[in-house]
Design a protein around this motif. Structure first.
Motif, short mmCIF file in Angstrom:
data_model
loop_
_atom_site.label_atom_id
_atom_site.label_comp_id
_atom_site.label_asym_id
_atom_site.label_seq_id
_atom_site.Cartn_x
_atom_site.Cartn_y
_atom_site.Cartn_z
N UNK A 290 22.29 -187.72 21.57
CA UNK A 290 23.39 -188.64 21.78
C UNK A 290 22.93 -189.93 22.43
N UNK A 291 23.47 -191.04 21.96
CA UNK A 291 23.17 -192.36 22.52
C UNK A 291 24.48 -193.01 22.93
N UNK A 292 24.57 -193.43 24.19
CA UNK A 292 25.74 -194.19 24.63
C UNK A 292 25.27 -195.61 24.90
N UNK A 293 25.89 -196.56 24.19
CA UNK A 293 25.44 -197.94 24.22
C UNK A 293 26.45 -198.83 24.94
N UNK A 294 26.18 -200.11 24.92
CA UNK A 294 26.97 -201.13 25.58
C UNK A 294 28.47 -200.95 25.36
N UNK A 295 29.25 -201.18 26.40
CA UNK A 295 30.70 -201.07 26.27
C UNK A 295 31.40 -201.03 27.61
N UNK A 296 32.66 -201.45 27.60
CA UNK A 296 33.50 -201.45 28.79
C UNK A 296 34.16 -200.08 28.96
N UNK A 297 34.33 -199.63 30.21
CA UNK A 297 35.07 -198.40 30.47
C UNK A 297 34.16 -197.19 30.57
N UNK A 298 34.74 -196.00 30.39
CA UNK A 298 33.97 -194.77 30.56
C UNK A 298 34.06 -193.83 29.36
N UNK A 299 34.61 -194.29 28.24
CA UNK A 299 34.71 -193.41 27.07
C UNK A 299 33.31 -192.98 26.63
N UNK A 300 33.13 -191.70 26.48
CA UNK A 300 31.84 -191.16 26.05
C UNK A 300 31.00 -190.59 27.17
N UNK A 301 31.27 -190.96 28.42
CA UNK A 301 30.43 -190.49 29.53
C UNK A 301 30.53 -188.97 29.69
N UNK A 302 31.76 -188.46 29.70
CA UNK A 302 31.92 -187.01 29.87
C UNK A 302 31.46 -186.25 28.63
N UNK A 303 31.67 -186.84 27.46
CA UNK A 303 31.20 -186.21 26.23
C UNK A 303 29.69 -186.12 26.19
N UNK A 304 29.01 -187.18 26.66
CA UNK A 304 27.55 -187.15 26.70
C UNK A 304 27.06 -186.08 27.68
N UNK A 305 27.80 -185.90 28.78
CA UNK A 305 27.45 -184.84 29.73
C UNK A 305 27.59 -183.47 29.06
N UNK A 306 28.62 -183.28 28.26
CA UNK A 306 28.78 -182.03 27.51
C UNK A 306 27.59 -181.81 26.58
N UNK A 307 27.15 -182.88 25.91
CA UNK A 307 26.00 -182.76 25.03
C UNK A 307 24.74 -182.38 25.81
N UNK A 308 24.56 -183.04 26.94
CA UNK A 308 23.41 -182.75 27.80
C UNK A 308 23.43 -181.28 28.24
N UNK A 309 24.59 -180.82 28.69
CA UNK A 309 24.72 -179.43 29.15
C UNK A 309 24.49 -178.43 28.03
N UNK A 310 24.75 -178.85 26.78
CA UNK A 310 24.56 -177.97 25.62
C UNK A 310 23.12 -177.99 25.12
N UNK A 311 22.27 -178.77 25.77
CA UNK A 311 20.85 -178.79 25.40
C UNK A 311 20.43 -179.94 24.52
N UNK A 312 21.34 -180.86 24.22
CA UNK A 312 21.00 -182.01 23.39
C UNK A 312 20.18 -183.01 24.18
N UNK A 313 19.39 -183.82 23.47
CA UNK A 313 18.75 -184.97 24.09
C UNK A 313 19.80 -186.05 24.25
N UNK A 314 19.81 -186.74 25.38
CA UNK A 314 20.84 -187.76 25.63
C UNK A 314 20.21 -189.03 26.19
N UNK A 315 20.70 -190.17 25.71
CA UNK A 315 20.11 -191.46 26.07
C UNK A 315 21.21 -192.45 26.40
N UNK A 316 21.02 -193.22 27.48
CA UNK A 316 21.91 -194.32 27.82
C UNK A 316 21.16 -195.64 27.69
N UNK A 317 21.81 -196.65 27.16
CA UNK A 317 21.20 -197.98 27.08
C UNK A 317 21.09 -198.57 28.48
#
Length: 358
Positions: A290-317
């Protein structure tokens, strides 16, 4: 907090009047001028330069895209496009986003006064997000070197989905908002045709996502298009969630599909990054990145945490390459990102992930 000084440029007197009233209700915003065309705007800007410009596209004497290009050449300034919800408006708006506009606010052809009043929160949020934009990052980064091919949300997501422990198919999920159109163009243009399958949520109104996807498809080696219900996630293809709908990942045997569904706004967005990321966590687990890129607000932050907890690789810009360091910042604060990378590093990271999974 510093007051955001706004200029409105729109040939409709009703739009100018209602926009000015809506924006001035927010104590953080002050409309310093509202003019009918870019030539009047330039006269006013010689006296006082605004922090944010809300700009119509189709106007007499000079169109909005031409005016936008002049602004970006002289003094890059955050611009929110106020565009009609039509196919023609979508095409012109894509040109404006490519030229450096920060985001889009749509308006219908009829019922303008009621629409703008109903959309007051979206309009003020767009202006506030634009005011935080790092305009030096709105200019497209130096063209990415092509990555060489290797040869040889609870009320939306069903609870019964589960990840496969191992599969031959892998998924890259990307979520972005303000500044994301430029970031996605940079990333996707750098990818070779054997890239892993990609699913994308870019906050954008309906009609605009199809035009955006078509534009990317014309300039990228990989296939890019607006997602349709039950499209397969395929190598060498990127699917962009349609505006006004949520997109979820679904497993079908050893393959992945997307589901395009209606439903409530999530984090005030539809499509929502959280909806995509949470469904990816459930259905793909370790087989996703999962990649979370530029943007206002917090949409995607909790979803990326779910991905991380499920064992996915996760990246923030990283902050230095973001137009608005909002969504990645929130994800990092939650401990959702395994890595923090600059925009320049992301195409290589996508393909590094693909090579590791082969």
């Amino acid at each position: 907090m510093k007051t955001i000084k706004v200029m409105i440029v729109d040939d409709s007197a009703i739009v100018r009047q209602v926009l000015q009233a809506v924006l001035n209700k927010d104590p953080c915003i002050e409309v310093i001028s509202a003019v009918s065309d870019p030539l009047f705007a330039m006269t006013r800007m010689a006296i006082q330069w605004p922090d944010v410009i809300v700009l119509d596209i189709e106007m007499p004497r000079m169109d909005g895209v031409t005016f936008l290009k002049k602004i970006m050449a002289k003094r890059p300034t955050p611009v929110v496009i106020c565009s009609t919800l039509t196919d023609k408006g979508a095409e012109t708006t894509m040109q404006a986003l490519s030229a450096g506009a920060v985001s889009i606010v749509t308006k219908p052809k009829i019922g303008l006064k009621n629409f703008i009043q109903d959309a007051a929160n979206d309009i003020t949020s767009a202006v506030k997000a634009a005011a935080k934009a790092n305009m030096s990052n709105m200019r497209m980064p130096r063209a990415a070197v092509k990555v060489r091919e290797k040869h040889g949300v609870e009320n939306v997501i069903p609870s019964g989905a589960s990840a496969m422990s191992k599969t031959t198919e892998h998924v890259v999920a990307i979520g972005t908002s303000t500044g994301g159109t430029q970031a996605l163009e940079f990333i996707l243009k750098a990818l070779p045709t054997n890239s892993p399958g990609i699913v994308i949520v870019q906050h954008m109104p309906e009609k605009f996502t199809a035009t955006f996807a078509e534009r990317l498809n014309n300039i990228c080696d990989i296939r890019v298009r607006e997602a349709r219900h039950h499209d397969r996630v395929l190598s060498g293809q990127a699917l962009i969630a349609p505006g006004g709908k949520h997109m979820m990942l679904k497993r079908s045997g050893a393959q992945y599909l997307v589901e395009i569904i209606d439903g409530p706004l999530v984090n005030r967005h539809k499509p929502s990054v959280d909806v995509l990321f949470r469904s990816t966590a459930k259905c793909a687990g370790k087989n996703a990145v999962g990649f979370i890129l530029t943007g206002m607000g917090d949409d995607g932050a909790r979803g990326l945490k779910d991905m991380c907890d499920a064992g996915a690789s996760t990246v923030a810009q990283d902050e230095q390459s973001c137009v608005v360091f909002g969504m990645p910042k929130e994800a990092i604060a939650l401990g959702a990102a395994n890595k923090i990378l600059s925009l320049n590093q992301i195409p290589q990271e996508i393909m590094r992930y693909a090579y590791l999974k082969i």
